[in-house]
Design an enzyme around this catalytic site. Sequence first.
Site, PDB file in Angstrom:
ATOM      1  N   ARG A 107     -29.731  49.572  14.257  1.00 15.57           N
ATOM      2  CA  ARG A 107     -29.540  49.470  12.819  1.00 15.57           C
ATOM      3  C   ARG A 107     -28.049  49.415  12.458  1.00 15.57           C
ATOM      4  O   ARG A 107     -27.630  48.713  11.555  1.00 15.57           O
ATOM      5  CB  ARG A 107     -30.204  50.700  12.182  1.00 15.57           C
ATOM      6  CG  ARG A 107     -30.744  50.498  10.802  1.00 15.57           C
ATOM      7  CD  ARG A 107     -31.964  49.615  10.740  1.00 15.57           C
ATOM      8  NE  ARG A 107     -32.173  49.157   9.371  1.00 15.57           N
ATOM      9  CZ  ARG A 107     -32.975  48.173   9.001  1.00 15.57           C
ATOM     10  NH1 ARG A 107     -33.661  47.498   9.915  1.00 15.57           N
ATOM     11  NH2 ARG A 107     -33.100  47.836   7.749  1.00 15.57           N
ATOM     12  N   MET A 128     -35.246  42.971   0.253  1.00 16.46           N
ATOM     13  CA  MET A 128     -36.089  44.079   0.708  1.00 16.46           C
ATOM     14  C   MET A 128     -35.376  45.006   1.714  1.00 16.46           C
ATOM     15  O   MET A 128     -35.983  45.932   2.236  1.00 16.46           O
ATOM     16  CB  MET A 128     -37.370  43.530   1.363  1.00 16.46           C
ATOM     17  CG  MET A 128     -38.218  42.682   0.436  1.00 16.46           C
ATOM     18  SD  MET A 128     -38.733  43.576  -1.040  1.00 16.46           S
ATOM     19  CE  MET A 128     -39.990  44.626  -0.332  1.00 16.46           C
ATOM     20  N   VAL A 166     -32.966  47.975   2.782  1.00 20.46           N
ATOM     21  CA  VAL A 166     -32.329  49.177   2.245  1.00 20.46           C
ATOM     22  C   VAL A 166     -30.851  49.084   2.631  1.00 20.46           C
ATOM     23  O   VAL A 166     -30.507  48.981   3.804  1.00 20.46           O
ATOM     24  CB  VAL A 166     -32.967  50.457   2.832  1.00 20.46           C
ATOM     25  CG1 VAL A 166     -32.224  51.693   2.338  1.00 20.46           C
ATOM     26  CG2 VAL A 166     -34.440  50.526   2.456  1.00 20.46           C
ATOM     27  N   HIS A 219     -35.067  44.946 -11.072  1.00 21.71           N
ATOM     28  CA  HIS A 219     -36.291  45.715 -10.806  1.00 21.71           C
ATOM     29  C   HIS A 219     -37.362  45.278 -11.805  1.00 21.71           C
ATOM     30  O   HIS A 219     -37.078  45.201 -13.013  1.00 21.71           O
ATOM     31  CB  HIS A 219     -36.026  47.218 -10.940  1.00 21.71           C
ATOM     32  CG  HIS A 219     -37.242  48.029 -10.649  1.00 21.71           C
ATOM     33  ND1 HIS A 219     -37.727  48.210  -9.367  1.00 21.71           N
ATOM     34  CD2 HIS A 219     -38.104  48.669 -11.472  1.00 21.71           C
ATOM     35  CE1 HIS A 219     -38.829  48.935  -9.419  1.00 21.71           C
ATOM     36  NE2 HIS A 219     -39.089  49.224 -10.683  1.00 21.71           N
ATOM     37  N   GLY A 277     -29.039  56.008  -4.710  1.00 22.31           N
ATOM     38  CA  GLY A 277     -30.453  56.297  -4.963  1.00 22.31           C
ATOM     39  C   GLY A 277     -31.292  55.029  -5.037  1.00 22.31           C
ATOM     40  O   GLY A 277     -30.775  53.918  -4.894  1.00 22.31           O
ATOM     41  N   ASP A 305     -33.137  52.732  -7.392  1.00 26.22           N
ATOM     42  CA  ASP A 305     -33.256  52.348  -8.810  1.00 26.22           C
ATOM     43  C   ASP A 305     -32.616  53.364  -9.765  1.00 26.22           C
ATOM     44  O   ASP A 305     -33.079  53.549 -10.892  1.00 26.22           O
ATOM     45  CB  ASP A 305     -34.746  52.150  -9.208  1.00 26.22           C
ATOM     46  CG  ASP A 305     -35.446  51.133  -8.326  1.00 26.22           C
ATOM     47  OD1 ASP A 305     -34.812  50.138  -7.939  1.00 26.22           O
ATOM     48  OD2 ASP A 305     -36.639  51.331  -8.022  1.00 26.22           O
TER      49      ASP A 305
HETATM   50  C1  GRF Z   1     -38.894  40.164  -8.095  1.00 31.23           C
HETATM   51  O1  GRF Z   1     -40.070  40.616  -8.706  1.00 31.23           O
HETATM   52  C2  GRF Z   1     -37.823  41.202  -8.244  1.00 31.23           C
HETATM   53  O2  GRF Z   1     -37.929  41.916  -9.426  1.00 31.23           O
HETATM   54  C3  GRF Z   1     -38.077  42.084  -7.088  1.00 31.23           C
HETATM   55  O3  GRF Z   1     -38.491  41.223  -6.058  1.00 31.23           O
HETATM   56  C4  GRF Z   1     -39.049  40.036  -6.599  1.00 31.23           C
HETATM   57  C5  GRF Z   1     -38.291  38.882  -6.031  1.00 31.23           C
HETATM   58  O4  GRF Z   1     -38.815  37.639  -6.293  1.00 31.23           O
HETATM   59  N1  GRF Z   1     -36.911  42.889  -6.811  1.00 31.23           N
HETATM   60  P1  GRF Z   1     -38.013  36.326  -5.922  1.00 31.23           P
HETATM   61  O5  GRF Z   1     -37.724  36.343  -4.422  1.00 31.23           O
HETATM   62  O6  GRF Z   1     -36.741  36.303  -6.726  1.00 31.23           O
HETATM   63  O7  GRF Z   1     -38.928  35.195  -6.277  1.00 31.23           O
END
Ligand code: GRF
Length: 208
Positions: free
Chosen positions: A66, A91, A93, A110, A149, A151
């Site tokens: 990592r 996605m 972290v 978000h 944190g 969000d």
């Molecule tokens: C969106 O719903 C965003 O709010 C979330 O992940 C999704 C990403 O969608 N964080 P995309 O890859 O921009 O189509």
Amino acid sequence: MLRITVLVSGGGTNLQAIIDAMAAGNIHNARIVRVISNNPGAYALTRAENAGIEGICVSPRSFSDRDAFHKALLNAIDEVDTDLVVLAGCMVVLPPELISSYRGRIINIHPALIPSFCGKGFYGLHVHEAVLSRGVKVTGATVHFVDEGTDTGPIILQKAVDVRDDDTPETLQRRVMEEAEWQIMPRAIDLIAQGKVTIKDGRTQIEE
Ligand code: GRF
């Protein structure tokens, strides 16, 4: 000129909204210098290529641990002289060293009205499932700065979206994107690029 690196993992519709807003002249004084995906198959990389933007993959699978992945990710952001990191469906972290190096210079979208339906486990369709199961009448999206944190960073922009009786998680997700995410993300970038966003005591002040 604000130099932006966008971090993605999937479809990249928010990335597309930013690209389109730039092409339409709705984001001033900014350009995307690189798109980084942790997932080699992300359609977001195709969107970058179609727009003539460099897209690269920095996958944790290419590294022995990592720590090595984190260093490569930070380096990929540093080496293009990034001013602002935009998380658009990212996605991964983020490593603490990335957050501290770019404090006040990383933003995320978000798909809910923070502080509702956010924090650990609230991502993707899970957010909209939780919204429907609680029965709230209004949801939306939030653009915020990223801190250590989940969000919890200062909120920049929010937009509300009505929940309908016949919504499914999928229809609600789509409407939140169309009516909120794809509007407030480009708008937040424009405000930052124009130097109109400041952070004070954990809250933002926006000069309209
Ligand atoms: C969106 O719903 C965003 O709010 C979330 O992940 C999704 C990403 O969608 N964080 P995309 O890859 O921009 O189509």
